[in-house]
Design a protein around this motif. Structure first.
Motif, PDB file in Angstrom:
ATOM      1  N   PRO A 130       0.383  -1.459  -0.020  1.00 58.24           N
ATOM      2  CA  PRO A 130      -0.039  -0.017  -0.107  1.00 58.24           C
ATOM      3  C   PRO A 130       0.726   1.486   0.052  1.00 58.24           C
ATOM      4  O   PRO A 130       0.470   2.824  -0.805  1.00 58.24           O
ATOM      5  N   GLN A 131       2.360   1.039   0.577  1.00 62.50           N
ATOM      6  CA  GLN A 131       2.959   2.361   0.778  1.00 62.50           C
ATOM      7  C   GLN A 131       3.708   2.444  -0.718  1.00 62.50           C
ATOM      8  O   GLN A 131       3.926   3.612  -1.632  1.00 62.50           O
ATOM      9  N   ILE A 132       4.252   2.061  -1.152  1.00 65.71           N
ATOM     10  CA  ILE A 132       5.690   1.618  -1.916  1.00 65.71           C
ATOM     11  C   ILE A 132       4.859   1.124  -3.472  1.00 65.71           C
ATOM     12  O   ILE A 132       5.902   0.328  -3.980  1.00 65.71           O
ATOM     13  N   GLY A 133       4.222  -0.070  -3.520  1.00 64.28           N
ATOM     14  CA  GLY A 133       3.721  -0.920  -4.495  1.00 64.28           C
ATOM     15  C   GLY A 133       3.247   0.058  -5.707  1.00 64.28           C
ATOM     16  O   GLY A 133       2.969   1.296  -5.962  1.00 64.28           O
ATOM     17  N   LEU A 134       3.817  -1.232  -6.885  1.00 66.18           N
ATOM     18  CA  LEU A 134       3.527  -0.336  -8.215  1.00 66.18           C
ATOM     19  C   LEU A 134       1.952  -0.250  -8.410  1.00 66.18           C
ATOM     20  O   LEU A 134       2.025   0.554  -9.279  1.00 66.18           O
ATOM     21  N   LEU A 135       1.421  -0.495  -8.237  1.00 70.91           N
ATOM     22  CA  LEU A 135      -0.144  -0.457  -8.664  1.00 70.91           C
ATOM     23  C   LEU A 135      -0.774   0.774  -8.288  1.00 70.91           C
ATOM     24  O   LEU A 135      -1.604   1.147  -9.038  1.00 70.91           O
ATOM     25  N   ASN A 136      -0.036   1.164  -6.913  1.00 72.68           N
ATOM     26  CA  ASN A 136      -0.427   1.748  -6.405  1.00 72.68           C
ATOM     27  C   ASN A 136      -0.195   3.352  -6.779  1.00 72.68           C
ATOM     28  O   ASN A 136      -0.701   4.411  -6.907  1.00 72.68           O
ATOM     29  N   ARG A 137       1.053   3.348  -6.747  1.00 69.65           N
ATOM     30  CA  ARG A 137       1.838   4.329  -7.485  1.00 69.65           C
ATOM     31  C   ARG A 137       1.218   4.240  -8.547  1.00 69.65           C
ATOM     32  O   ARG A 137       0.806   5.887  -8.952  1.00 69.65           O
ATOM     33  N   ALA A 138       1.245   3.235 -10.067  1.00 68.16           N
ATOM     34  CA  ALA A 138       0.785   3.042 -11.075  1.00 68.16           C
ATOM     35  C   ALA A 138      -0.950   4.385 -10.541  1.00 68.16           C
ATOM     36  O   ALA A 138      -1.744   5.006 -12.243  1.00 68.16           O
TER      37      ALA A 138
END
Length: 295
Positions: A130-138
């Motif tokens: 949830p903090q550094i994940g690629l999916l949430n950033r995308a």
């Protein structure tokens, strides 16, 4: 006399394989079914016969039914991607993509299948972070940051996160199986379809799919059986959590066998898994044989 010698020679060659199958496959299955009628633990000296009590427990266990539902969900999504999408992908690779690119793309799609499940699970745990994940950033980068969440920590999305990882890893493998089967189809049939004015879609529906029925049956059996035997993916990514929301039959079996030491109930769950996977395989083979006779 010569025929008898040949028969004995045949049995000599076949016997080791038969012994291995009996000792390591058939006997454990039969013994597990027997043990499912007993109440016992790893430290029991004399298991107590309880009849169908373990199966009654399963029928009234909400986690068991939720685990079974997750397996069914896993199977349905896997059929869509690992059979349907993989078949389309294989056909596109063989019939649309330029020949020079085919080998490169096959390798790219197949690479995830060579990665161990443990490594893939850890990799996707970082993707879903949830903090550094690629999916949430995308999602944030395309203006959908409101959808960002703790994908593996949310009971509503945890199982879908694991299923997504599994599809990423497996679709390339099944696509390559379909590619091999497509390559065995006589080229004359495709040339005849072109002469008749059939486009790519019509050729796919009228030539490719009918001639891939045996490979499709094999992939369906492997995919559905695999969906009901899934274990490592869940254990690596969620361990059945949160709140048992991502439990499947195999992980619930593991939980009851090795965490609560209820071996009898675990044996009953194992028997249910065997009946389901055996029924799927038998049904697919029977359907294929009937179609073959009709054709």
């Amino acid at each position: 006399m010569n025929r008898q010698i040949e028969r004995w020679r045949t049995w000599v060659w076949v016997l080791p394989a038969v012994v291995l199958l009996v000792v390591f496959v058939y006997y454990p299955i039969v013994d597990n079914i027997r043990l499912s009628f007993f109440s016992w633990s790893a430290f029991s000296t004399s298991p107590a016969f309880v009849g169908l009590d373990n199966y009654t427990t399963a029928a009234t266990d909400p986690v068991f039914w939720h685990s079974l539902w997750n397996n069914v969900l896993y199977a349905v999504i896997s059929l869509i991607f690992q059979v349907g999408l993989a078949l389309v992908l294989a056909a596109v690779l063989e019939e649309v993509v330029h020949q020079r690119l085919r080998g490169i793309l096959r390798t790219i799609y197949f690479i995830p299948a060579t990665i161990s499940i443990t490594v893939a699970g850890i990799l996707f745990s970082f993707v879903y972070n949830p903090q550094i994940g690629l999916l949430n950033r995308a999602l944030g980068a395309v203006g959908l940051g409101s959808l960002a969440q703790d994908w593996l920590g949310n009971p509503q999305t945890a199982i879908f996160g694991v299923i997504g990882m599994s599809q990423w890893q497996s679709i390339g493998y099944t696509a390559v199986l379909f590619v091999v089967a497509i390559q065995r189809i006589p080229r004359e049939l495709y040339e005849a379809a072109k002469v008749d004015g059939a486009g790519h879609v019509r050729t796919f529906l009228s030539v490719t799919i009918p001639l891939l029925r045996e490979m499709t049956t094999l992939v369906v059996i492997l995919t559905m059986s695999g969906a009901f035997l899934v274990f490592n993916e869940i254990m690596v990514m969620t361990a059945g959590g949160p709140s048992n929301s991502s439990q499947v039959l195999n992980t619930w079996l593991y939980h009851n066998a090795f965490l609560t030491d209820d071996m009898g109930y675990a044996s009953a769950i194992g028997t249910v898994i065997f009946v389901i996977t055996f029924s799927i395989s038998a049904a697919q083979i029977l359907i294929t044989r009937r179609r073959r006779v009709q054709w």
